[in-house]
Design a protein around this motif. Structure first.
Motif, PDB file in Angstrom:
ATOM      1  N   GLY A 169      58.165 -36.770  72.463  1.00  0.00           N
ATOM      2  CA  GLY A 169      59.058 -36.379  71.380  1.00  0.00           C
ATOM      3  C   GLY A 169      58.274 -35.983  70.139  1.00  0.00           C
ATOM      4  O   GLY A 169      58.765 -35.230  69.309  1.00  0.00           O
ATOM      5  N   GLN A 170      57.029 -36.483  70.022  1.00  0.00           N
ATOM      6  CA  GLN A 170      56.159 -36.075  68.924  1.00  0.00           C
ATOM      7  C   GLN A 170      55.454 -34.774  69.316  1.00  0.00           C
ATOM      8  O   GLN A 170      55.310 -34.460  70.497  1.00  0.00           O
ATOM      9  N   SER A 171      54.987 -34.049  68.351  1.00  0.00           N
ATOM     10  CA  SER A 171      54.259 -32.808  68.606  1.00  0.00           C
ATOM     11  C   SER A 171      52.966 -33.098  69.362  1.00  0.00           C
ATOM     12  O   SER A 171      52.302 -34.114  69.119  1.00  0.00           O
ATOM     13  N   LYS A 172      52.604 -32.182  70.246  1.00  0.00           N
ATOM     14  CA  LYS A 172      51.325 -32.276  70.955  1.00  0.00           C
ATOM     15  C   LYS A 172      50.256 -31.408  70.291  1.00  0.00           C
ATOM     16  O   LYS A 172      49.072 -31.581  70.555  1.00  0.00           O
ATOM     17  N   THR A 173      50.674 -30.475  69.439  1.00  0.00           N
ATOM     18  CA  THR A 173      49.736 -29.541  68.819  1.00  0.00           C
ATOM     19  C   THR A 173      48.697 -30.289  67.995  1.00  0.00           C
ATOM     20  O   THR A 173      49.024 -31.131  67.161  1.00  0.00           O
ATOM     21  N   GLY A 174      47.432 -30.005  68.283  1.00  0.00           N
ATOM     22  CA  GLY A 174      46.324 -30.608  67.566  1.00  0.00           C
ATOM     23  C   GLY A 174      45.938 -31.998  68.041  1.00  0.00           C
ATOM     24  O   GLY A 174      45.017 -32.599  67.500  1.00  0.00           O
ATOM     25  N   VAL A 175      46.615 -32.516  69.063  1.00  0.00           N
ATOM     26  CA  VAL A 175      46.359 -33.855  69.587  1.00  0.00           C
ATOM     27  C   VAL A 175      45.610 -33.727  70.912  1.00  0.00           C
ATOM     28  O   VAL A 175      45.970 -32.908  71.750  1.00  0.00           O
ATOM     29  N   PHE A 213      37.506 -35.348  85.195  1.00  0.00           N
ATOM     30  CA  PHE A 213      37.995 -35.830  83.910  1.00  0.00           C
ATOM     31  C   PHE A 213      38.170 -34.622  83.005  1.00  0.00           C
ATOM     32  O   PHE A 213      37.281 -33.779  82.908  1.00  0.00           O
ATOM     33  N   CYS A 214      39.312 -34.549  82.345  1.00  0.00           N
ATOM     34  CA  CYS A 214      39.616 -33.402  81.491  1.00  0.00           C
ATOM     35  C   CYS A 214      40.231 -33.889  80.184  1.00  0.00           C
ATOM     36  O   CYS A 214      41.012 -34.840  80.179  1.00  0.00           O
ATOM     37  N   VAL A 215      39.862 -33.217  79.099  1.00  0.00           N
ATOM     38  CA  VAL A 215      40.532 -33.415  77.813  1.00  0.00           C
ATOM     39  C   VAL A 215      41.050 -32.053  77.372  1.00  0.00           C
ATOM     40  O   VAL A 215      40.318 -31.063  77.395  1.00  0.00           O
ATOM     41  N   LYS A 216      42.340 -32.019  77.014  1.00  0.00           N
ATOM     42  CA  LYS A 216      42.970 -30.798  76.508  1.00  0.00           C
ATOM     43  C   LYS A 216      43.514 -31.084  75.117  1.00  0.00           C
ATOM     44  O   LYS A 216      44.068 -32.156  74.869  1.00  0.00           O
ATOM     45  N   ARG A 217      43.367 -30.087  74.253  1.00  0.00           N
ATOM     46  CA  ARG A 217      43.929 -30.187  72.901  1.00  0.00           C
ATOM     47  C   ARG A 217      44.748 -28.934  72.652  1.00  0.00           C
ATOM     48  O   ARG A 217      44.204 -27.846  72.485  1.00  0.00           O
ATOM     49  N   PRO A 218      46.090 -29.069  72.674  1.00  0.00           N
ATOM     50  CA  PRO A 218      46.931 -27.914  72.373  1.00  0.00           C
ATOM     51  C   PRO A 218      46.655 -27.387  70.967  1.00  0.00           C
ATOM     52  O   PRO A 218      46.571 -28.166  70.012  1.00  0.00           O
ATOM     53  N   GLU A 263      51.989 -26.153  73.343  1.00  0.00           N
ATOM     54  CA  GLU A 263      51.584 -27.033  74.439  1.00  0.00           C
ATOM     55  C   GLU A 263      50.829 -26.329  75.558  1.00  0.00           C
ATOM     56  O   GLU A 263      50.063 -26.961  76.277  1.00  0.00           O
ATOM     57  N   LEU A 264      51.058 -25.023  75.722  1.00  0.00           N
ATOM     58  CA  LEU A 264      50.457 -24.294  76.839  1.00  0.00           C
ATOM     59  C   LEU A 264      49.318 -23.381  76.396  1.00  0.00           C
ATOM     60  O   LEU A 264      48.949 -22.449  77.119  1.00  0.00           O
ATOM     61  N   ALA A 265      48.756 -23.634  75.238  1.00  0.00           N
ATOM     62  CA  ALA A 265      47.593 -22.882  74.744  1.00  0.00           C
ATOM     63  C   ALA A 265      46.590 -23.913  74.226  1.00  0.00           C
ATOM     64  O   ALA A 265      46.741 -24.437  73.127  1.00  0.00           O
ATOM     65  N   CYS A 266      45.595 -24.228  75.043  1.00  0.00           N
ATOM     66  CA  CYS A 266      44.731 -25.380  74.785  1.00  0.00           C
ATOM     67  C   CYS A 266      43.250 -25.058  74.798  1.00  0.00           C
ATOM     68  O   CYS A 266      42.792 -24.200  75.546  1.00  0.00           O
ATOM     69  N   GLN A 267      42.524 -25.830  74.019  1.00  0.00           N
ATOM     70  CA  GLN A 267      41.089 -25.937  74.170  1.00  0.00           C
ATOM     71  C   GLN A 267      40.916 -27.012  75.246  1.00  0.00           C
ATOM     72  O   GLN A 267      41.600 -28.035  75.222  1.00  0.00           O
ATOM     73  N   GLU A 268      40.029 -26.758  76.213  1.00  0.00           N
ATOM     74  CA  GLU A 268      39.913 -27.667  77.351  1.00  0.00           C
ATOM     75  C   GLU A 268      38.458 -27.949  77.688  1.00  0.00           C
ATOM     76  O   GLU A 268      37.617 -27.052  77.632  1.00  0.00           O
ATOM     77  N   TYR A 269      38.190 -29.210  78.034  1.00  0.00           N
ATOM     78  CA  TYR A 269      36.872 -29.634  78.484  1.00  0.00           C
ATOM     79  C   TYR A 269      37.071 -30.408  79.782  1.00  0.00           C
ATOM     80  O   TYR A 269      37.915 -31.307  79.838  1.00  0.00           O
TER      81      TYR A 269
END
Length: 185
Positions: A50-56, A70-75, A79-85
Motif C-alpha cells: 500500500g506504500q509506494s515502492k518508488t525509490g525503495v 540474489f537480486c536487489v531491485k529499486r523502482p 514499479e516496473l522500471a528498476c535499477q537492478e543488481y
C-alpha cells in the motif's frame, strides 16, 4: 547490471497462452523450454503493501535449476522500471539469513514456470504463476535517460500489435500474489 542500466518492463495477464506463443513465433521468437523458479520476495523492515515502492530497494532470492540468485531491485520511475543488481550465491539458507540481517523481511513466495525469448533488444517472459495464472512480461534494458513511461508506452504498442487479448498490469508479481491471497473469499 551496472548503475547506468535500468530494466523497464510491461506486464500482462494472458487469457490464451497458446495464442501468445503463436504470435511470438510468427515474429521469429522461439520461447525456451519451461523452467521452474522459486522466488522469495523481501521488503525493507517497516515498509508495507500500500506504500509506494518508488525509490525503495527490495530483495529477491531465486532458486532455478539448483542455482540460487540474489537480486536487489529499486523502482525508479514506477514499479516496473528498476535499477537492478543480481548475483549468484552458493547456498539459499545462509543467503536468506543474510538478507534478514540486512534489515529485509520476507513478503511472499512467487513460484512460477517461465519460458523466455528475445527479439532485438526486447526480452519476453511467459510465466505460469501459482495463485495468479499466466502473464507475459516484455522487458527492455536501457542505459540512457529515456523516460520509462515512454519506453513502456512503446512496449505496450508492441504488445497490442500481437493481436492477442492481453490485460495490462502495472503491479509486480509479489503485489499481485499478496492481493490474491488476502482477498476476501
Amino acid at each position: 547490471m551496472n548503475d547506468g542500466v535500468r530494466e523497464i518492463e510491461v506486464k500482462y495477464r494472458v487469457a490464451e497462452p497458446d495464442a501468445i506463443v503463436v504470435a511470438l513465433r510468427q515474429l521469429g521468437v522461439e520461447l525456451s523450454a519451461p523452467v521452474r523458479q522459486d522466488d522469495q520476495a523481501y521488503a525493507p523492515a517497516g515498509w508495507a503493501y500500500g506504500q509506494s515502492k518508488t525509490g525503495v530497494s527490495f530483495a529477491r532470492l531465486r532458486t532455478q535449476d539448483g542455482r540460487h540468485l540474489f537480486c536487489v531491485k529499486r523502482p525508479l520511475d514506477n514499479e516496473l522500471a528498476c535499477q537492478e543488481y543480481e548475483t549468484e550465491v552458493a547456498e539459499r539458507e545462509p543467503m536468506h539469513a543474510a538478507i534478514l540481517a540486512m534489515g529485509f523481511q520476507p513478503t511472499v513466495r512467487i513460484v512460477k514456470t517461465r519460458r523466455t525469448g528475445r527479439l532485438g533488444g526486447m526480452s519476453f517472459c511467459l510465466d505460469e504463476i501459482r495463485h495468479l495464472g499466466t502473464f507475459l512480461e516484455i522487458e527492455l534494458l536501457v542505459d540512457d535517460n529515456r523516460s520509462a513511461v515512454e519506453v513502456q508506452a512503446r512496449l505496450d504498442d508492441f504488445a497490442q500489435s500481437l493481436g492477442v487479448e492481453l490485460a495490462r498490469s502495472t503491479e509486480t508479481y509479489d503485489s499481485l500474489i499478496r492481493a490474491a491471497l488476502t482477498a476476501p473469499v
